[in-house]
Write an enzyme that holds these catalytic residues in place. Structure first.
Site, PDB file in Angstrom:
ATOM      1  N   HIS A 137       0.772  -1.249   0.000  1.00 15.35           N
ATOM      2  CA  HIS A 137       0.000   0.000   0.000  1.00 15.35           C
ATOM      3  C   HIS A 137       0.801   1.297   0.000  1.00 15.35           C
ATOM      4  CE1 HIS A 137      -2.990  -2.971   1.203  1.00 15.35           C
ATOM      5  NE2 HIS A 137      -3.949  -2.084   1.099  1.00 15.35           N
ATOM      6  N   HIS A 189      -2.882  -2.014  -4.519  1.00 19.30           N
ATOM      7  CA  HIS A 189      -4.191  -1.394  -4.250  1.00 19.30           C
ATOM      8  C   HIS A 189      -4.258  -0.090  -5.025  1.00 19.30           C
ATOM      9  CE1 HIS A 189      -7.778   0.103  -2.435  1.00 19.30           C
ATOM     10  NE2 HIS A 189      -7.759  -0.683  -1.389  1.00 19.30           N
ATOM     11  N   GLU A 316     -12.604  -9.661   0.426  1.00 23.38           N
ATOM     12  CA  GLU A 316     -13.504  -8.481   0.365  1.00 23.38           C
ATOM     13  C   GLU A 316     -13.894  -8.234  -1.091  1.00 23.38           C
ATOM     14  OE1 GLU A 316     -10.764  -5.661   2.186  1.00 23.38           O
ATOM     15  OE2 GLU A 316     -11.549  -6.137   4.154  1.00 23.38           O
ATOM     16  N   GLU A 332     -18.594  -3.621   1.732  1.00 24.15           N
ATOM     17  CA  GLU A 332     -17.864  -2.644   2.554  1.00 24.15           C
ATOM     18  C   GLU A 332     -18.327  -1.220   2.229  1.00 24.15           C
ATOM     19  OE1 GLU A 332     -13.617  -2.972   2.188  1.00 24.15           O
ATOM     20  OE2 GLU A 332     -13.283  -1.029   3.144  1.00 24.15           O
ATOM     21  N   CYS A 412     -10.631   2.251   7.524  1.00 24.76           N
ATOM     22  CA  CYS A 412     -10.679   2.959   6.249  1.00 24.76           C
ATOM     23  C   CYS A 412     -12.021   3.646   6.021  1.00 24.76           C
ATOM     24  CB  CYS A 412     -10.402   1.988   5.109  1.00 24.76           C
ATOM     25  SG  CYS A 412     -11.387   0.488   5.185  1.00 24.76           S
TER      26      CYS A 412
HETATM   27 ZN    ZN Z   1     -13.404   0.725   4.264  1.00 21.31          ZN
END
Ligand code: ZN
Length: 646
Positions: A137, A189, A316, A332, A412
């Site tokens: 990241h 990401h 996810e 999410e 996040c």
């Molecule tokens: Zn999030």
């Protein structure tokens, strides 16, 4: 690329005045951002530790502790700074300005002399910079701080953070890309692609757009750097990440060749946003088509009725077309925010109401449900069916929480919500040539620049509580008003008190050649309606959901008692709506006379050949965005439907 790229309004030129979202936006400045600042500074007892600010102090050599937190912890501060910038532009949260300026000074002090900035690597592994792009990241955090820098510059005119992030961008361009001494890497990401485009817009520095374009097009090329970087598992940051495969981070093929939106939903939709952003700035129709194709795959086949995306907690991620389980959903909050970003970027390229419909669906349902009514507790995962006992005891539903925690170890979503809600004007309006476009109906005012000069728009509405939208427009322009898809063409429009039916083009009512001052009233049908899923959505066959305008409804045990699975809604039952002033400041409830299956005694046999009895029971729905505000209980969006007499 037929359409002119739509221009976004200046943040300080759109002011929300009244109504639900205006209140929420003000509360973000008054309560949510101060709360988050305290969370980032670990000043709130009994919530997960953040350590975010402390990590920057350690990286700056001003504190002695150990780095703590996720590898992307820096991004929490970046998103907070971005949200504060939007609020300042709107005249809100001025008491946070000093704190934000202190934070910016700290960020700049933490930046290394060569421009590099990432507190995880600076504190924990300074010799490992740029050695694990797939998992760590660095480019994602860089992107978020770049977005914060752009927002801060635009809100305050101060360049300090922007100049720091330009230095960082030059450092990245010197180390990553094609050419001698560089690594041909891409971010694991995505996020930096869209951020570089935004930084390009304010600085005009071509290398920023070229770098964004490189990141988009290098992704998935052979040899695949994200694979080459990991010849074995010795460098894996997350156990099991390699098992998720190349689709997890969307590098299974070059992006222009990808047919379906795959993998981690937030990454995938930040990628689509970056693709659309690069395509528009480079006038690249092929890339724009690819972005559109991936977006449409997601919203036509992989999106929950609530605008949630990501069907599984493993990675996810997206799974396959029409796989939309309600109880194990991931959905999410950040993924729905990313969906809004992607829709907005595509809407800038093409005035098409379907993008506005998606923005509205994600905003009024998953995004608003991502926080409680007091905006100090948040969902990361947004299921459509909840049984608290299952969350507690079923390992496959461990990620589904029945109530919102105050903060997360991986936090996040809360600051991402703060920046979205603080910049709603960007999503509501745009201009192209002499055309003013209204995508979302928000009470307030907007000053918009068209090729014909300035246009002032005033909107009075309690939408979505009410379907009546009164607009006063002052200026010479064409006006495009989004007619939401759920209206199915049904609406009333009067211009200066005369009923009119203007042309409709791709979901927009077009009023051409307006001169001077005009008043209009648009009325949208706000009756509750039944919605059914495509028959390939196995989880929803035989079930029905209720919507009113853009708002999805749900049943909770707080209004219906326990055992929501026993309820059935007859297809012929009348849906009745009633305004409830006591429901969190006012909301429409919906009710209908339904049926409920008898509850068996605890000592009844597990299986029997006696059919169950049914008895009449009222079914009560509230807006999904209000769920889990009255303690722990069951919740269902999709109820069983029954056809009586058949
Ligand atoms: Zn999030």
């Amino acid at each position: 690329m037929n359409d002119i790229q739509e221009k976004l309004p200046r943040w300080d030129h759109v002011c929300l005045k009244d109504g639900m979202l205006a209140k929420i936006q003000k509360n973000v400045g008054a309560k949510m951002l101060p709360f988050q600042w305290r969370a980032l500074n670990d000043e709130i007892p009994d919530i997960e530790k953040s350590h975010c600010i402390e990590n920057f102090r350690i990286a700056a050599g001003e504190s002695k502790g150990q780095y703590y937190g996720m590898v992307f912890q820096d991004s929490d501060l970046a998103k907070w700074l971005e949200a504060v910038a939007y609020q300042l532009a709107l005249g809100g949260c001025s008491e946070l300005r000093e704190k934000a300026e202190e934070a910016i000074d700290l960020v700049v002090r933490a930046q290394m002399p060569d421009g590099y900035l990432n507190t995880y690597f600076q504190c924990k592994a300074p010799d490992k910079r740029w050695t694990n792009l797939r998992d760590c990241h660095e480019l994602y955090c860089a992107g978020h701080m770049m977005e914060a820098a752009v927002a801060w510059y635009q809100a305050t005119g101060e360049r300090k953070l922007l100049d720091a992030m330009l230095r960082f961008a030059r450092h990245i361009a010197d180390h990553i890309g094609h050419g001698e001494g560089k690594i041909p890497g891409v971010p694991g990401h995505e996020e930096i692609e869209l951020a570089l485009c935004r930084m390009y817009d304010v600085t005009g520095e071509d290398f920023l757009l070229d770098l964004a374009s490189y990141f988009v097009d290098e992704r998935g090329q052979e040899p695949d750097y994200l694979v080459v970087e990991h010849p074995d598992h010795s460098n894996d940051h997350w156990s099991g990440i390699a098992d998720l495969g190349r689709k997890y981070a969307q590098h299974q093929a070059p992006v222009r060749e990808q047919e379906k939106l795959e993998g981690h939903a937030v990454r995938a939709l930040y990628l689509v946003t970056g693709m659309a952003d690069v395509a528009q700035r480079k006038k690249d129709a092929g890339l724009l088509n690819a972005a559109r194709r991936l977006f449409l795959n997601a919203v036509d086949k992989r999106m929950y009725i609530t605008g949630g995306v990501g069907s599984t907690c493993i990675g996810e991620a997206f799974t396959y077309d029409y796989d939309l389980p309600n109880d194990t959903a991931y959905a999410e909050t950040c993924a729905s925010i990313a969906l809004i970003f992607a829709a907005r970027a595509l809407l800038q390229a093409e005035r098409n109401g379907l993008y506005g419909d998606v923005m509205e669906r994600a905003l009024y349902n998953t995004c608003l449900a991502g926080m409680n009514v007091t905006q100090d507790a948040f969902f990361y995962v947004n299921p459509l069916s909840v049984l608290p006992e299952a969350s507690e005891k079923d390992p496959t539903q461990k990620h589904v929480l029945p109530t919102r925690p105050g903060w997360f170890g991986c936090s996040c979503c809360p600051p991402n919500l703060a920046r979205l809600l603080s910049s709603l004007g960007q999503y509501a309006y745009g201009t192209a040539g002499q055309e003013v476009r209204v995508h979302l109906y928000l009470d307030g005012t907007a000053e918009l620049d068209t090729d014909n000069g300035p246009v002032r728009l005033t909107v009075h509405t309690e939408y979505p509580a009410s379907g009546e939208i009164r607009l006063e427009i002052d200026g010479d322009c064409d006006l495009a008003l989004r007619l939401p898809g759920w209206c199915h063409g049904s609406y009333d429009l009067s211009v200066n008190a005369h009923e009119t039916s203007p042309a409709i083009e791709k979901g927009y009512l077009l009023l051409r050649g307006l001169r001077g001052k005009n008043q209009m009233t648009l009325t949208l049908p706000m009756m509750p309606r039944r919605v059914y899923a495509h028959s390939a959505v196995r989880a929803d066959v035989g079930r029905v959901a209720i919507m009113r305008g853009p708002v999805v409804y749900c049943a909770e045990s707080a209004d219906n008692g326990a055992n929501l699975h026993l309820l059935a809604l007859p297809r012929s039952a009348t849906l009745i709506q009633a305004w409830d002033e006591n429901l969190f400041g006012g909301a429409w409830r919906i009710k209908a006379m339904g049926l409920k299956r008898n509850t068996d005694d605890a000592d009844a046999p597990l299986y029997t050949e006696t059919p169950p009895g049914l008895y009449p029971a009222q079914i009560n729905w509230i807006p999904y965005y209000l769920w889990a505000n009255r303690g722990e209980g069951e919740m269902e969006v999709w109820l069983r439907e029954i056809v009586l007499g058949s």
